[in-house]
Every structure is written in C-alpha cells, then in structure tokens.
Write a protein that holds these residues in place. Structure first.
Motif: not given
Length: 494
Positions: A141-144, A177-190
């Motif tokens: 699933e998508l994780i924020y 380029n990801l920066r501290p405090k930046q919001r993002l989404s990713a999938i949890l794979y494990e």
C-alpha cells in the motif's frame, strides 16, 4: 525485596505500555546475568546455566542451576552437562534437565542496573513488534511520511506514531533530490521483524508504486470494474501498465488516463514525469503483445507458448525502431509486462529464416529417411520438424498428402528405426550412477539417472552441487534438492 520487584514491574509496565509478564521475564533474565557475574565469574561462568523464577504475586524469587543429561561421549561441558553414567538411569534419561536450587543474588544496585538494560531492550523489542503488527497488513500500500534525515545509503522517513520507514537510495526514483521535512509517498514492500536493521522498508521505484498510484486516481479499480493485470517500470523514465475491464461498456485505458489526461498526469507528476503507457490486457498472447509494443504497428506475431517466446515481424525499419524504442526501452518493458521473450525482425529477415529452417528440415528428412524431396517437402509443409513426430503420429494424419497405407507404414517404420538408433546412441553416452547414489535415502532410480546424465555420478559429486543446479530435475524441488545435497555433505563433517 519482593515488593521492590513488584513496584519496578508495575511502574515500567504503566510508563512504557509493556505487559507485566514481559517485564517479569526481563527481570528474570537480568537476575540470571547478575547472578552469573557475582557467583560464577571465571573460566566456566559463561557455561553455567541458570534459571530465575519470580513469583508474580509476591515478587519473591528463587534461583536454580541447570545441567542437561547427555550421553557419556557427548559430555564435553561439565559446567552445564551431566554424563548419564554418573546418574541413576531409573530417575533420568538423556535430554532431561537436572536442577538444583542455589543462592539467589540480592536485588541491589548491580542487579537493578542490569535489569534496566534488559528491560530497555525488551521495550524496544516490544515496540518493534507493535509497529510490525500495525504495518504488516499494509504491505503493497501507499505510505505517506516526511523525510526525517538523510543517511549514507538512503533516507529515514517519519511515518508518525513513533514509526519510521527506510527508503534506500536504490529504491528512489533516479535523479530525485529529497530534502529534510519534504512530504512524500512510497509503497511499503517489506516489514522486517528481526531485531536489527530497518524495520519498514519503502520504495518509490518498484512497479507496485505505480499500481498503488493508479488505484488511488482511478476509483473504478477499487470498485473492481477495472483490474490491473501487470505493471513494469524503468523508474523515472518509462513504465507500462496492463489493465482489463470487467464491464464491456467501460474503456479501461480511457478510464485510467482520465478526462484530458488528468488522472495519468497526477501519477506522472508524483513519479517525476515518468512516461506511462496504459495497455489493454488480453488473454490472447498475440493481441496482448501487440498492445504492449504500441505505438509501433506489428505486421505479424509467431508465438511459442511452451517456450514463452514470440517472433515479432515488422513491415518497415521505422516501425521496428519504434517498437524497440530508445536504448531498447520499449521492447524491454513490453517483454517484462507480457512475460514473453520477444525477438524483433523485419519481414524479409523472418522469411529468410523460415526458408533456412525449411531447408534444414527438408535435408534431414531426405537424408535420414531416404525419401525424395517432394515427400520431404510435403512433411515439412504439414508441420513436421522431427523424426519422432513422423514416427508416432496416428497414421490417418498422412491422409492429406494422399499416401497409401503401405507407404505410411514404411515411412513410420523407418522413422522409428532412426529415432530408436539415435536414442540408443545418446544412452551410451550417459554415465551410470554409482551404487551409493542409487541407494542413498530420498534418491529414486529416476532421480539418480537424471543426475548421472549431468555428470553427477557419486555422492561426492552431489555434495559439490548447489540447490539451483539440480532443482529443475523432474521429481525434485528446491526443498528436496537442498536436503539431498546436505545429506551428501554429511561425509565431509564425519
């Protein structure tokens, strides 16, 4: 002393939200460690086995030293083992644990300090277990979250509620380029339940990320009107996703793209502009492959479903180049999406190859069966490619080339003779398995001869193999192959 232990258990349990039983178990471990340190320091201190038992109601505790009863030949650690010959065999047997109550350590400063360390570790383990339980059902699933900090090899992502995810650099989209405090989404794979390493493993580069984003943007997928059948990506560059409609009135591609491309654009924006091809899935492999190769126009497809390969034929070099794509990107993704190995060629190249194969089959039938070219060509045109096929098909198969029964019988008899001679010649080249391999537990005669055909004749030959080397043999799977290899290696250790 008992009241002090009860107080510690109650206080820590309330403050940290860990069960009283877990605290008592931690205290017992701490008292064992402290007792060893005080009473059993020296060469055998680490070998001595102790058990502390705390009364859950009074807090009082008792300490026991333990010895395992072993056979005389296994009696190597007197500090924690008893030889069976030294004991009364009517009262114990090998494998039993003999206990003797010994002096208990006071719950003083040293014991309390060790207890604190053990309890802290227990609390960490309990917190990891709670987080693992909470996220296990969210795999895929998508994780924020928010980028908390950057490490040498990736990023720590704050997911809230004391949970942190780990996004490895290879699981990010290239060049982002990801920066501290930046919001993002990713999938949890494990979810890693082990005590070490990152616990919640995240990815933005896997195909599951694309699936999750499409599902979020296309409500028809959650409603099961549209189904995602497959997806593949070259993260940050290009992706393909195959969809199927369960309602013939709904266009699955149009639904995923959205009005004026709004839905697919939202997904592309999240994936740093990654180009996404939405493909109509089909249970017809040829149609599915043709769709996966769009925008190229395919002239013809010849499929071998058993080998999972397909020859893709194009009328012009322009269409061939379009199907291959920049640096082979389009054809590689199409191959991954469909599960077929795709061989791309122009029409003239395909026809030339066909003529070459036809000539090879023609020469084989003429030479091996001693027949004229007309009959050999008739066999090739019927689709025969081997002597076995000619030898063992039903006789009525030859009706379409108008052969009399005597000719058919002579043709098949000759084909059987040649095929049998080939088989015998091949058999002569196969080594015989050794008696020890034939008699080895778990090895059937069929498996032994299959191993011998690969040069694995003795048990030592088998011991030298890796599981993947032999697990494809009929009658073997990875588990049994591994067991047989370990059995063969027993001689190394003996």
């Amino acid at each position: 002393m008992g009241r002090e232990i009860l107080t510690v258990a109650e206080t820590v349990s309330n403050e940290k939200g860990v069960s009283r039983e877990a605290i008592f178990e931690a205290l017992e471990q701490a008292l064992v460690a402290a007792t060893k340190k005080k009473f059993y320091e020296g060469t055998n201190s680490e070998e001595a086995e102790l058990r502390v038992e705390i009364d859950r109601k009074t807090g009082e505790y008792r300490t026991f030293r333990q010895w395992e009863v072993v056979a005389d030949e296994d009696h190597e650690m007197p500090a924690c083992q008893d030889a069976i010959s030294d004991l009364d065999p009517s009262k114990c047997s090998i494998g039993d644990i003999r206990e003797l109550e010994v002096e208990s350590i006071e719950f003083g400063r040293i014991a309390a300090q060790i207890a604190k360390q053990v309890i802290v570790q227990k609390i960490r383990e309990a917190e990891r277990a709670l987080i693992a339980d909470a996220y296990m059902s969210k795999i895929g699933e998508l994780i924020y979250g928010e980028v908390k900090k950057q490490t040498k090899d990736g990023y720590i992502i704050d997911l809230g509620d004391n949970a942190e995810g780990y996004l490895a650099r290879e699981e990010t989209i290239p060049k982002e380029n990801l920066r501290p405090k930046q919001r993002l989404s990713a999938i949890l794979y494990e979810v890693n339940r082990e005590g070490r390493g990152a616990q919640l493993l995240l990815s933005r580069a896997r195909p599951e990320m694309l699936k999750a984003l499409i599902k979020k943007e296309v409500p028809e997928i959650s409603e099961e009107i549209i189904e995602i059948k497959a997806a593949t990506r070259q993260a940050g560059v290009r992706a393909k996703i195959a969809v199927k409609t369960n309602d013939h009135r709904i266009d699955p591609v149009g639904a995923c793209i959205g009005m004026r491309g709004t839905r697919i654009q939202s997904v592309q924006q999240e994936l740093n502009g990654e180009r996404i091809d939405v493909v109509v899935w089909s249970d017809d492999p040829a149609q599915y492959i043709a769709s996966a190769l769009e925008p190229a126009d395919v002239s013809g497809i010849v499929i071998d479903e058993d080998m999972r390969t397909a020859d893709i034929i194009f009328a012009t070099s322009e269409q061939l180049a379009r199907a291959i794509g920049s640096q082979g990107q389009n054809v590689r993704l199409a191959s991954e999406l469909t599960g077929y190995k795709l061989d791309m060629m122009l029409e003239e190249d395909y026809h030339a190859r066909q003529q070459n194969e036809t000539q090879q089959y023609l020469d084989m039938f003429v030479t091996r069966l001693d027949i004229d070219e007309n009959l050999a060509m008739a066999l090739v045109e019927m689709g025969f490619t081997s002597l076995d096929e000619v030898a063992y098909v039903p006789a009525e198969t030859f009706n379409e080339i108008d052969l009399d029964i005597e000719t058919v019988e002579l043709l098949q008899s000759r084909a059987k003779e040649v095929a049998l001679a080939d088989a015998l010649k091949e058999q002569e080249n196969i080594q015989e398995p050794s008696d020890e391999l034939l008699n080895m537990e778990g090895v059937t005669k069929q498996i032994a001869y299959a191993l011998a055909s690969r040069g694995i004749v003795t048990i030592d030959d088998l011991a030298d193999q890796a599981t993947d080397d032999i697990s494809d043999i009929e009658g073997l799977d990875s588990k049994l192959a591994g067991q047989l290899i370990m059995k063969a290696r027993e001689s190394w250790f003996n």
